[in-house]
Design a protein around this motif. Sequence first.
Motif: not given
Length: 271
Positions: A192-193, A197-198, A203-205, A213-215
């Motif tokens: 779960q998000a 970590l923040p 990025v995940l959500t 992930s684009p970066a």
Amino acid sequence: MKLLNRLLTVTFLSLSTIGVAFSQGALPPNAAASVNGMIISNDAVEQGIQAALAQGQKDSPELRKAIVGKLIDISLLAQQAERDGLANSDKANRQLAFIRQSYLADLELSTYVANNPVTDADVQAEYDREIASLGPQGMVVEYKVSDIAVATEADAQAALARIKKGESFDKVAKSVSLAPNKVQGGAVGWVQAGQTLPQIAAVLTTLPKGQVSPAPIQMPQGWYLIKLEDKRTTKPPAFEQAKTPIRNALLQRKQFEFLSQLRKNANIAVQ
């Protein structure tokens, strides 16, 4: 088995238990082997086993025998390096200083966690908070994630470039990731998000399913790429099912906050 590099670290961190000379004859109680009178301790063998288990290998008599054999090889090479005058070279001193610093960093983090544990009450409170945040429908979103962990942004960019050129995330993870789950192609599983970590959650959500992930994502312990393999909505787990991942997430959060505070109070300059 490709244990030599990992066991080199184990060996250097265990010099007090390995590099002790004894007269030839019966080995002391905590000795697994002796090489020219230098003891390889059972503690060092156990560290090697734990490192191998973290890489997904199975504990067995054969694994233990292989680790003892590698430690003997390492001891022989280290003794020869001493004879060849390499022990006091600039290169050796730099590497040994880095290994010492890495060990002390791990020791400090583990000591901090031991002195600031995640309590059962903390876990229960976090579970209650997450349940309360679900709203009237009471459903949670779970993400099936894979990741790649590397030491530098340049390494992460190089890995991302390979993926963009068509290599599979799984293949690149097995090739370059530093995390134990590299043997599974970087597979993390369902999370779960709130269990991440923040920086990861942000990025995940927003990732579409199947995308990377684009970066690169900067974390205190390195740089990460993540891939969203799948996404689902499900009923929240019972507390007994959820308490272990919640505890792990809270522990990770404590470590992150501790490192963030150290960074905030430090004078850091980067080229």
